[in-house]
Design a protein around this motif. Structure first.
Motif, PDB file in Angstrom:
ATOM      1  N   VAL A 314       0.834  -1.209   0.000  1.00 54.06           N
ATOM      2  CA  VAL A 314       0.000   0.000   0.000  1.00 54.06           C
ATOM      3  C   VAL A 314       0.868   1.257   0.000  1.00 54.06           C
ATOM      4  CG1 VAL A 314      -1.748   1.292   1.282  1.00 54.06           C
ATOM      5  CG2 VAL A 314      -1.908  -1.203   1.124  1.00 54.06           C
ATOM      6  N   GLU A 315       1.943   1.253   0.789  1.00 58.91           N
ATOM      7  CA  GLU A 315       2.830   2.410   0.864  1.00 58.91           C
ATOM      8  C   GLU A 315       3.465   2.700  -0.482  1.00 58.91           C
ATOM      9  OE1 GLU A 315       4.458   5.686   2.267  1.00 58.91           O
ATOM     10  OE2 GLU A 315       3.185   4.404   3.517  1.00 58.91           O
ATOM     11  N   GLN A 316       3.862   1.663  -1.203  1.00 60.71           N
ATOM     12  CA  GLN A 316       4.491   1.872  -2.510  1.00 60.71           C
ATOM     13  C   GLN A 316       3.499   2.425  -3.521  1.00 60.71           C
ATOM     14  OE1 GLN A 316       7.207   2.594  -3.856  1.00 60.71           O
ATOM     15  NE2 GLN A 316       8.271   0.646  -4.149  1.00 60.71           N
ATOM     16  N   VAL A 317       2.292   1.872  -3.561  1.00 60.60           N
ATOM     17  CA  VAL A 317       1.264   2.368  -4.487  1.00 60.60           C
ATOM     18  C   VAL A 317       0.964   3.837  -4.205  1.00 60.60           C
ATOM     19  CG1 VAL A 317      -1.151   2.132  -5.188  1.00 60.60           C
ATOM     20  CG2 VAL A 317       0.242   0.085  -4.844  1.00 60.60           C
ATOM     21  N   LYS A 318       0.848   4.163  -2.922  1.00 56.66           N
ATOM     22  CA  LYS A 318       0.570   5.554  -2.542  1.00 56.66           C
ATOM     23  C   LYS A 318       1.724   6.473  -2.931  1.00 56.66           C
ATOM     24  CE  LYS A 318       1.066   6.847   1.678  1.00 56.66           C
ATOM     25  NZ  LYS A 318       0.971   7.009   3.134  1.00 56.66           N
ATOM     26  N   SER A 319       2.956   6.042  -2.718  1.00 59.82           N
ATOM     27  CA  SER A 319       4.122   6.867  -3.043  1.00 59.82           C
ATOM     28  C   SER A 319       4.214   7.152  -4.544  1.00 59.82           C
ATOM     29  CB  SER A 319       5.410   6.180  -2.574  1.00 59.82           C
ATOM     30  OG  SER A 319       5.407   6.026  -1.178  1.00 59.82           O
ATOM     31  N   ILE A 320       3.941   6.131  -5.358  1.00 59.34           N
ATOM     32  CA  ILE A 320       3.975   6.326  -6.812  1.00 59.34           C
ATOM     33  C   ILE A 320       2.896   7.310  -7.240  1.00 59.34           C
ATOM     34  CG2 ILE A 320       3.635   5.182  -9.045  1.00 59.34           C
ATOM     35  CD1 ILE A 320       4.858   2.656  -7.762  1.00 59.34           C
ATOM     36  N   ALA A 321       1.710   7.213  -6.622  1.00 64.02           N
ATOM     37  CA  ALA A 321       0.625   8.149  -6.938  1.00 64.02           C
ATOM     38  C   ALA A 321       1.025   9.583  -6.590  1.00 64.02           C
ATOM     39  CB  ALA A 321      -0.639   7.749  -6.183  1.00 64.02           C
ATOM     40  N   ILE A 322       1.660   9.774  -5.439  1.00 65.48           N
ATOM     41  CA  ILE A 322       2.065  11.109  -5.013  1.00 65.48           C
ATOM     42  C   ILE A 322       3.093  11.702  -5.980  1.00 65.48           C
ATOM     43  CG2 ILE A 322       3.409  12.346  -3.255  1.00 65.48           C
ATOM     44  CD1 ILE A 322       1.944  10.750  -1.141  1.00 65.48           C
ATOM     45  N   VAL A 323       4.124  10.915  -6.327  1.00 62.36           N
ATOM     46  CA  VAL A 323       5.151  11.402  -7.249  1.00 62.36           C
ATOM     47  C   VAL A 323       4.543  11.737  -8.606  1.00 62.36           C
ATOM     48  CG1 VAL A 323       7.231  10.757  -8.524  1.00 62.36           C
ATOM     49  CG2 VAL A 323       7.051  10.201  -6.106  1.00 62.36           C
ATOM     50  N   THR A 324       3.640  10.885  -9.098  1.00 59.10           N
ATOM     51  CA  THR A 324       3.023  11.121 -10.403  1.00 59.10           C
ATOM     52  C   THR A 324       2.156  12.366 -10.384  1.00 59.10           C
ATOM     53  OG1 THR A 324       3.003   8.717 -10.773  1.00 59.10           O
ATOM     54  CG2 THR A 324       1.666  10.060 -12.239  1.00 59.10           C
ATOM     55  N   PHE A 325       1.402  12.580  -9.308  1.00 56.84           N
ATOM     56  CA  PHE A 325       0.596  13.798  -9.179  1.00 56.84           C
ATOM     57  C   PHE A 325       1.490  15.042  -9.243  1.00 56.84           C
ATOM     58  CE2 PHE A 325      -3.397  11.804  -7.532  1.00 56.84           C
ATOM     59  CZ  PHE A 325      -4.282  12.536  -8.306  1.00 56.84           C
ATOM     60  N   ILE A 326       2.606  14.996  -8.538  1.00 52.86           N
ATOM     61  CA  ILE A 326       3.514  16.146  -8.533  1.00 52.86           C
ATOM     62  C   ILE A 326       4.069  16.389  -9.930  1.00 52.86           C
ATOM     63  CG2 ILE A 326       5.727  17.015  -7.675  1.00 52.86           C
ATOM     64  CD1 ILE A 326       5.154  15.491  -5.067  1.00 52.86           C
ATOM     65  N   GLN A 327       4.536  15.340 -10.596  1.00 51.45           N
ATOM     66  CA  GLN A 327       5.144  15.486 -11.915  1.00 51.45           C
ATOM     67  C   GLN A 327       4.156  15.990 -12.958  1.00 51.45           C
ATOM     68  OE1 GLN A 327       6.596  11.478 -12.248  1.00 51.45           O
ATOM     69  NE2 GLN A 327       8.689  12.034 -11.705  1.00 51.45           N
ATOM     70  N   LYS A 328       2.888  15.580 -12.848  1.00 47.92           N
ATOM     71  CA  LYS A 328       1.898  15.949 -13.859  1.00 47.92           C
ATOM     72  C   LYS A 328       1.219  17.288 -13.586  1.00 47.92           C
ATOM     73  CE  LYS A 328       0.705  11.452 -15.805  1.00 47.92           C
ATOM     74  NZ  LYS A 328      -0.390  10.607 -16.322  1.00 47.92           N
ATOM     75  N   SER A 329       1.214  17.720 -12.339  1.00 47.09           N
ATOM     76  CA  SER A 329       0.505  18.958 -12.001  1.00 47.09           C
ATOM     77  C   SER A 329       1.426  20.169 -11.882  1.00 47.09           C
ATOM     78  CB  SER A 329      -0.268  18.784 -10.697  1.00 47.09           C
ATOM     79  OG  SER A 329       0.606  18.485  -9.628  1.00 47.09           O
ATOM     80  N   CYS A 330       2.704  19.927 -11.642  1.00 42.44           N
ATOM     81  CA  CYS A 330       3.651  21.027 -11.449  1.00 42.44           C
ATOM     82  C   CYS A 330       4.256  21.442 -12.795  1.00 42.44           C
ATOM     83  CB  CYS A 330       4.758  20.583 -10.498  1.00 42.44           C
ATOM     84  SG  CYS A 330       6.016  21.840 -10.187  1.00 42.44           S
ATOM     85  N   PRO A 331       4.444  22.748 -13.044  1.00 43.76           N
ATOM     86  CA  PRO A 331       5.147  23.173 -14.261  1.00 43.76           C
ATOM     87  C   PRO A 331       6.524  22.526 -14.333  1.00 43.76           C
ATOM     88  CG  PRO A 331       4.148  25.054 -13.143  1.00 43.76           C
ATOM     89  CD  PRO A 331       3.998  23.881 -12.229  1.00 43.76           C
ATOM     90  N   LYS A 332       6.896  22.027 -15.510  1.00 42.15           N
ATOM     91  CA  LYS A 332       8.134  21.251 -15.629  1.00 42.15           C
ATOM     92  C   LYS A 332       9.370  22.048 -15.236  1.00 42.15           C
ATOM     93  CE  LYS A 332       6.917  17.605 -18.913  1.00 42.15           C
ATOM     94  NZ  LYS A 332       5.481  17.692 -18.718  1.00 42.15           N
ATOM     95  N   ASP A 333       9.383  23.363 -15.511  1.00 44.98           N
ATOM     96  CA  ASP A 333      10.580  24.132 -15.178  1.00 44.98           C
ATOM     97  C   ASP A 333      10.701  24.378 -13.674  1.00 44.98           C
ATOM     98  OD1 ASP A 333       8.454  25.870 -14.966  1.00 44.98           O
ATOM     99  OD2 ASP A 333       9.498  27.570 -15.853  1.00 44.98           O
TER     100      ASP A 333
END
Length: 393
Positions: A314-333
């Protein structure tokens, strides 16, 4: 995926991370043989955590002068040189402990730039449709190294010496530097000439609703997750389960197997994961809270083993979701500064959390510590539930 650059990135980082584990194992063995002091052994992780926190805080200044690839290559190259100095010192003479800790501090300081740079570079060398799969693959590689590195390092030290393992790490660092130098960034390895304020990452996090919510969750969970460190589990096995040291190893292995399994699950069901990512993040946040509270209250060893496996998944699934949310929602620069701030936040919070949890375990009890951790995780889950409307990509 842009397979060539992605392959160079994960292989280079895998060599570097393997070396990081091996040289710490070597230093632990050397320090214990020379001092036989638990205090000096505990100072080593504290020194590494402090160095990474300072590094994360100062990373935006480096980002104003170096491209992401440049940061990865130069930091790894400098780590290689410093480790070579450490290895040579053990060959020529027995260095003072202050020298050993100073060199370990420098290596950890340089390493503090690697993870933020890698996480920020992934969206630049991987298509957005393949980002979740890339994150899960990298997570599996990282956890496999963490799981196997300590065991393999201990075996190699037992049959050779700490000094030999340091030189083995030196070889891995050299390979890592060479491989990462061949990465071709999709955005032509932009030189970041713009001036970046020292607190730019923190400002971006606070102004962006998703990033602010996620990092408040990360803050609470960094304190809570301290209960899963080896020292707390060791006391849990001895005092609560009343089992031998072998069960300490079983619980650690079960947790890391869970982390690897979680990454493989996300990789296999990528489309389903991306379609329901917000629901998955919310659900896993509540589940990990319940598992942690239940774990601290049981005295059945086999059930504890099963719960650590579930917790890891569960911790790994949650961590991947958090990282993906950050990468997709934050401006790349802005990603490099955001991940640098996140690295500093996790380092200092986990370090302080270790002292807090250790104190509570000493003056209250281990079950209380797990209950406290579960409440923090529940607070994190409730906070996300309250602001779940922000999680729109």
């Amino acid at each position: 995926m842009r397979l060539r650059s992605f392959r160079f990135l994960w292989i280079g980082q895998a060599c570097a991370n393997t070396g990081d584990v091996l040289y710490i194992v070597a230093l632990i063995a050397i320090l214990y043989q020379s001092t036989e002091s638990a205090l000096y052994l505990s100072l080593l992780p504290f020194t590494i955590t402090l160095a990474r926190f300072i590094s994360g805080m100062g990373a935006p200044l480096m980002l104003s002068h170096f491209a992401l690839k440049g940061m990865l290559v130069w930091s790894q190259g400098l780590k290689t040189i410093v480790l070579g100095i450490l290895g040579a010192s053990f060959l020529l003479y027995v260095p003072e402990l202050e020298v050993v800790f100073m060199l370990a501090f420098i290596i950890a300081f340089l390493d503090g730039w690697a993870a933020p740079a890698r996480n920020a570079m992934l969206p630049m060398i991987v298509k957005e449709s393949e980002l979740t799969q890339a994150n899960s693959f990298v997570a599996v590689v990282d956890q496999s190294i963490q799981f196997g590195g300590w065991a393999v390092g201990g075996i190699i030290v037992a049959f050779t010496s700490g000094s030999f393992v340091i030189w083995l790490t030196f070889g891995l660092y050299c390979i890592s530097t060479f491989i990462m130098a061949m990465i071709e960034n999709a955005i032509k390895d932009q030189k970041r000439k713009r001036k970046i304020p020292l607190l730019s990452g923190w400002q971006t996090i606070w102004k962006h609703p998703i990033l602010r919510t996620v990092h408040i969750m990360i803050f609470l969970e960094s304190i809570a997750n301290v209960v899963w460190i080896a020292a707390i589990l060791y006391i849990f096995v001895s005092d609560v389960l009343q089992k031998s040291e072998a069960w300490w190893g079983y619980l650690n292995a079960s947790f890391f197997f869970g982390l690897i399994a979680g990454g493989l699950i996300v990789s296999k069901y990528t489309r389903l994961f991306e379609k329901h990512m917000k629901l998955i993040l919310l659900t896993t946040s509540f589940v990990v809270s319940g598992v942690t509270m239940l774990f601290g209250s049981i005295q059945i060893a086999l059930l504890a083993l099963a719960l650590t496996l579930v917790s890891g998944i569960v911790e790994q699934v949650k961590s991947i979701a958090i990282v993906t949310f950050i990468q997709k929602s934050c401006p790349k620069d802005a990603l490099p500064e955001v991940f640098s701030a996140q690295s500093a936040l996790i380092s200092i919070t986990f370090g302080c959390g270790t002292l807090l949890v250790g104190f509570l375990a000493e003056v209250v009890s281990i079950p209380f510590v797990f209950a406290f951790s579960g409440i923090l995780l529940l607070s994190s889950a409730l906070y996300m539930w309250k602001y779940h409307r922000h999680f729109q990509l």
